[in-house]
Design an enzyme around this catalytic site. Structure first.
Site, mmCIF file in Angstrom:
data_model
loop_
_atom_site.group_PDB
_atom_site.id
_atom_site.type_symbol
_atom_site.label_atom_id
_atom_site.label_comp_id
_atom_site.label_asym_id
_atom_site.label_seq_id
_atom_site.Cartn_x
_atom_site.Cartn_y
_atom_site.Cartn_z
ATOM 1 N N GLN A 263 31.396 -5.155 -6.511
ATOM 2 C CA GLN A 263 30.609 -4.625 -7.628
ATOM 3 C C GLN A 263 31.479 -4.105 -8.772
ATOM 4 O O GLN A 263 30.978 -3.878 -9.871
ATOM 5 C CB GLN A 263 29.676 -3.517 -7.131
ATOM 6 C CG GLN A 263 30.401 -2.248 -6.703
ATOM 7 C CD GLN A 263 29.480 -1.226 -6.054
ATOM 8 O OE1 GLN A 263 29.015 -1.393 -4.936
ATOM 9 N NE2 GLN A 263 29.215 -0.150 -6.764
ATOM 10 N N CYS A 269 25.432 -1.067 -6.735
ATOM 11 C CA CYS A 269 25.293 -1.356 -5.298
ATOM 12 C C CYS A 269 23.864 -1.770 -4.946
ATOM 13 O O CYS A 269 23.653 -2.637 -4.097
ATOM 14 C CB CYS A 269 25.690 -0.138 -4.490
ATOM 15 S SG CYS A 269 24.749 1.329 -4.896
ATOM 16 N N HIS A 405 24.393 5.464 -1.753
ATOM 17 C CA HIS A 405 24.976 4.120 -1.779
ATOM 18 C C HIS A 405 24.050 3.140 -1.062
ATOM 19 O O HIS A 405 23.519 3.461 -0.011
ATOM 20 C CB HIS A 405 26.354 4.155 -1.113
ATOM 21 C CG HIS A 405 27.146 2.895 -1.255
ATOM 22 N ND1 HIS A 405 27.251 2.209 -2.461
ATOM 23 C CD2 HIS A 405 27.872 2.178 -0.366
ATOM 24 C CE1 HIS A 405 28.007 1.138 -2.274
ATOM 25 N NE2 HIS A 405 28.392 1.095 -1.015
#
Ligand code: NAG
Ligand code: NAG
Length: 458
Positions: A263, A269, A405
């Site tokens: 990324q 993410c 995340h």
């Protein structure tokens, strides 16, 4: 008139009549060198067809002949767009692609008494020069740094050198390198603390993020939107499989998982997690594994915040609205938000809806084995310094209520009696175990079970 003409010619004769001066070496410390280097970088940026600004890293081999300077200059790629809005001073090197630099040879005219400067000629090549910079970097070998430091620091410095070489790190100057060394040193201590308190078999230590402060790491790689918005998490429930899950399963063994992606310095993410899930769903329904586009979501999903974070639930909706996803090849990843250039004629996969999966880890395993990889989100507390093994941080350090995340659950199993989830991350293959994170399974570690979802392809 004849006389005037004569004087003129003779004046020329006088100038060219100087004994020809040879090229001579010039010290890098001379102020003129700074001036010509600055002009060279400006000229390069003005004329290059690159989309971003390049920054001066190092000047070498300076020679001078009268008012001409001949030198090599190494410039690194930054993250500043070349649209003229950003000043060169605020540009940082592109940490993810530091090797994308250029080495140019310049010939610059500098006539101080006429205040005249001009680039006469330059020639650039895009070489793989970073290793040279690291090897020849004088900074870490400086006596003042090593002579009066105690053994502990000497070991840290040696680890830092190894780190710099392994991950092709470059810093614009010695001050920055020194600052990064201090952060690196603090991070070694943090990693050791995480290591000492871990209940699993994981090894923590030096990773490619070891020179970033926690704050930098959070801002650049994690997903702030997820932590504050669990309330908005409303989706249809998935049907739970009735069968018990097999004792282990890994979708990588069944061709449902694409290569680990990266990324970059962008909090996207959520897009990688969702796209990974759709790649799996598409494979399982249509029989072909196609690498799909995260950039489409970064650019075209108006609800989520591109590099500033997003939610899988709204990403599915965005794809439904758009009509589908293009391939990675057609709409490739840039690591920053751009104008949406989605084209319906290039749709390569679609989804029909999305569902939320149970929070019970046994049921998650059963759903995964039956239906494919799952988009999940977790607390990334232990991930900055994770190297390998099964990670199992204390619950108090890795709260399930602080999720920051999004990743992809691709399998589960046991390693020497320790149950784990196999998690595909999006930080490149040079992080973790070839890009994967292994996290303890069965105790809701780091909130791994809190936000499980999937697209549905009919
Ligand atoms: C040289 O020119 C620059 C820009 O044209 C100007 O800013 C600078 O003051 C000048 N220097 C001298 C010594 O005339
Ligand atoms: C699923 O979505 C695709 C694309 O939007 C559509 O063509 C297809 O008819 C849908 N299938 C069902 C069963 O709704």
């Amino acid at each position: 008139m004849v006389g005037l003409c004569f004087v003129f010619v003779s004046a020329f004769g006088l100038v060219s009549g100087f004994p020809p001066e040879h090229w001579r070496e010039v010290s890098l410390e001379e102020p003129e060198v700074k001036i010509v280097a600055k002009i060279a970088v400006q000229e390069y940026n003005r004329l290059s067809d690159q989309d971003v600004i390049y920054l001066q890293l190092r000047v070498t081999d300076v020679r001078k002949q009268l008012v001409k300077y001949d030198f090599n200059i190494i410039m690194g790629r930054t993250m500043c767009k070349k649209d003229g809005k950003e000043s060169l001073n605020n540009c940082q090197l592109h940490v993810e692609a530091p090797e994308k630099g250029v080495k140019c040879n310049f010939l610059v005219l500098l006539v101080p008494w006429q205040n005249e400067t001009k680039v006469l000629h330059y020639l650039c090549s895009q070489e793989d020069f970073i290793k040279d910079i690291v090897d020849t970097s004088s900074f870490l070998n400086k006596d003042k740094l090593t002579s009066k430091t105690e053994d502990g620091m000497r070991e840290t410095i040696s680890l830092f050198k190894e780190f710099v070489t392994t991950y092709n790190k470059i810093y614009p100057n010695d001050e920055e390198a020194l600052r990064r060394l201090h952060i690196f040193s603090e991070n070694l201590k943090k990693a050791k603390e995480i290591q000492d308190k871990d209940l699993g078999t994981a090894e923590y230590g030096v990773t490619k993020f070891s020179d970033l402060t926690e704050e930098e790491f959070r801002t650049l790689y994690l997903n702030p939107l997820l932590s504050s918005s669990q309330k908005r998490w409303i989706m249809k429930k998935a049907v739970a499989p009735k069968d018990f899950p097999p004792t282990q399963w890994d979708w990588r063994d069944h061709g449902a998982v694409t290569e680990v992606k990266n990324q970059g310095m962008c909090g996207s993410c959520w897009a990688f997690s969702v796209i990974g899930n759709i790649e799996g769903q598409w494979f399982l329904k249509k029989g072909t594994l196609v690498s799909l586009s995260e950039q489409e979501l970064v650019d075209c999903d108006a609800v989520d915040h591109a590099c500033g974070g997003g939610l899988p639930s709204s990403a599915y909706e965005a794809i439904e609205k758009l009509g589908g996803v293009e391939t990675e090849h057609d709409y490739s990843y840039q690591g920053q938000k751009q104008d949406c250039s989605f084209s319906a004629s290039k749709i390569s996969a679609y989804i029909n809806k999305s569902v939320e999966i149970s929070k019970d880890e046994e049921k998650i395993a059963a759903w995964l084995a039956q239906n494919g990889p799952i988009s999940i989100a977790l607390n990334a507390f232990a991930m900055q310094f994770y190297r390998k093994g099964v990670s199992h941080p204390l619950r108090i350090l890795c709260s399930p209520w602080f999720i920051d995340h999004a990743v992809l659950l691709v399998g589960y199993g046991d390693r020497n009696g320790m149950p784990f989830w196999a998690i595909k991350n999006s930080w490149g293959k040079d992080w973790g175990e070839q890009g994967y994170y292994y996290l303890y399974r069965g105790s809701g570690a780091c909130g791994v079970n809190q936000m499980c979802s999937s697209a549905v392809v009919n």
